[in-house]
Design an enzyme around this catalytic site. Structure first.
Site, PDB file in Angstrom:
ATOM      1  N   ARG A   1       0.717  -1.290   0.038  1.00 41.42           N
ATOM      2  CA  ARG A   1      -0.015   0.049   0.021  1.00 41.42           C
ATOM      3  C   ARG A   1       0.849   1.194   0.032  1.00 41.42           C
ATOM      4  O   ARG A   1       0.651   2.254  -0.618  1.00 41.42           O
ATOM      5  CB  ARG A   1      -0.950  -0.170   1.292  1.00 41.42           C
ATOM      6  CG  ARG A   1      -2.030  -0.994   0.936  1.00 41.42           C
ATOM      7  CD  ARG A   1      -2.742  -1.602   2.110  1.00 41.42           C
ATOM      8  NE  ARG A   1      -3.998  -2.378   1.832  1.00 41.42           N
ATOM      9  CZ  ARG A   1      -3.762  -3.567   1.160  1.00 41.42           C
ATOM     10  NH1 ARG A   1      -2.455  -4.120   0.956  1.00 41.42           N
ATOM     11  NH2 ARG A   1      -4.687  -4.475   0.851  1.00 41.42           N
TER      12      ARG A   1
ATOM     13  N   ASP B   1     -15.293   6.522  12.006  1.00 44.15           N
ATOM     14  CA  ASP B   1     -14.026   5.557  11.433  1.00 44.15           C
ATOM     15  C   ASP B   1     -12.950   6.709  11.160  1.00 44.15           C
ATOM     16  O   ASP B   1     -13.073   8.038  10.757  1.00 44.15           O
ATOM     17  CB  ASP B   1     -14.334   5.024  10.014  1.00 44.15           C
ATOM     18  CG  ASP B   1     -13.776   3.916   9.917  1.00 44.15           C
ATOM     19  OD1 ASP B   1     -14.041   2.843  10.248  1.00 44.15           O
ATOM     20  OD2 ASP B   1     -12.378   3.984   9.488  1.00 44.15           O
TER      21      ASP B   1
END
Length: 267
Positions: free
Chosen positions: A32, A138
Site C-alpha cells: 500500500r 471511522d
C-alpha cells in the site's frame, strides 16, 4: 521497503493513530505504501517518508491511513450480539429513559450503523415519546464517504432478512440503497480514537459498538481507548466488542454482564 524503513513508518503511524502493524504485516503495509509513493510522484521510500512527516496539511497521512484501514463488513454481522441488543438491552434502556444514543466506533462502510438503525426502527416503532440516533465514526475518510452514499452490493446484504430488505432498501440494479428514513438517523463523521481532544467530546452514549477494531491497537492504545469509551458512556451504558475480543484483558473498569444471547460489558 527495508526492515528499518518499515519500523520507522510503523512507529510514525502508531504515534499518530494508535494502530500498530506487527512485522508479519510488512508485506501488506509495503504494497500500500508503494501505491502511495507512485500516486504522489516520489522515487523511493525515503523521499516519500520525509515528505509525509513534514506535510503540515496532514492530507497524505490521511490518504495513507485510508489505504491501510479498509476492512470488509456486512449487514447483521455477529447476529447473536444484535439479538441481545434488540431484545434485551434496548428494553432495559427504554425503561429508564426516552432518548437513546448509540455509537458505532470503527463503522467502516456503514453496514454496522445502518444495521443498528434498522433494529432500533423495528424495536422502538410505536413506543410513544422515545427518540433515538446512531453516531458512526471511522478514521478512514473514504469509507465514511461510501457509508453516507449508502449503496451496497448483494454480498453486503446477504444476511438481511427479506422483509427488512424490502422495507429498508431500494434496489438499484445489482445494488441496494438504504432508504432516506434510515439514512437521516445515522450521523457519520471521521474520528481518530486516539485523538484525546476529539474523544473527550464524545459523551452521553447508552451503547457503543466497537467490534474488531481494537485488535489493530497495541495494549497501551487499547487501554487508552477503553478509558475514552468509559467516559463516553452514560452510567450503566453498554459496550459490545468483537466475539474474539475481551475487555477484561484490557482493563477491569467495565463489568461483564451475561445476557441470554451474549456477553456484554457495562459501565
Amino acid at each position: 521497503m527495508t526492515a528499518e524503513e518499515f519500523i520507522k513508518l510503523r512507529d510514525f503511524i502508531y504515534r499518530k493513530t494508535g494502530i500498530y502493524f506487527e512485522e508479519r504485516k510488512k508485506y501488506y503495509v509495503e504494497s500500500r505504501v508503494e501505491d502511495r509513493i507512485k500516486a504522489t510522484g516520489h522515487d523511493n521510500f525515503r523521499s516519500y517518508f520525509t515528505w509525509l512527516r513534514f506535510d503540515v496539511t496532514g492530507k497524505e497521512l490521511q490518504e495513507l491511513i485510508n489505504a491501510l484501514t479498509v476492512n470488509e463488513t456486512y449487514f447483521f454481522r455477529e447476529y447473536y450480539q444484535l439479538k441481545c441488543f434488540a431484545e434485551e438491552i434496548l428494553p432495559e434502556i427504554v425503561e429508564k429513559k426516552s432518548s437513546i444514543r448509540v455509537w458505532s466506533a470503527g463503522c467502516s462502510t456503514g453496514e454496522e450503523p445502518y444495521t443498528l438503525a434498522i433494529i432500533m426502527e423495528e424495536m422502538l416503532e410505536g413506543i410513544s415519546g422515545v427518540t433515538w440516533e446512531v453516531h458512526a465514526t471511522d478514521i478512514n475518510t473514504e469509507v465514511i464517504e461510501k457509508a453516507e452514499v449508502g449503496l451496497y452490493s448483494q454480498r453486503s446484504v446477504r444476511l438481511v432478512p427479506e422483509e427488512y430488505k424490502m422495507r429498508y432498501f431500494v434496489a438499484k440494479g445489482e445494488f441496494y440503497e438504504i432508504v432516506p428514513e434510515v439514512k437521516k438517523k445515522v450521523k457519520f463523521y471521521q474520528l481518530n480514537l486516539m485523538d484525546a481532544t476529539a474523544m473527550r467530546k464524545m459523551s452521553g452514549f447508552d451503547v457503543i459498538f466497537c467490534r474488531n477494531v481494537l485488535i489493530y491497537f497495541d495494549d497501551a492504545s487499547r487501554r487508552q481507548v477503553a478509558l475514552y469509551f468509559y467516559e463516553a458512556l452514560t452510567e450503566g451504558g453498554y459496550i459490545f466488542l468483537g466475539h474474539s475480543e475481551s475487555m477484561s484483558r484490557i482493563t477491569p473498569i467495565f463489568k461483564l454482564r451475561r445476557f441470554k444471547n451474549a456477553f456484554v460489558y457495562q459501565k
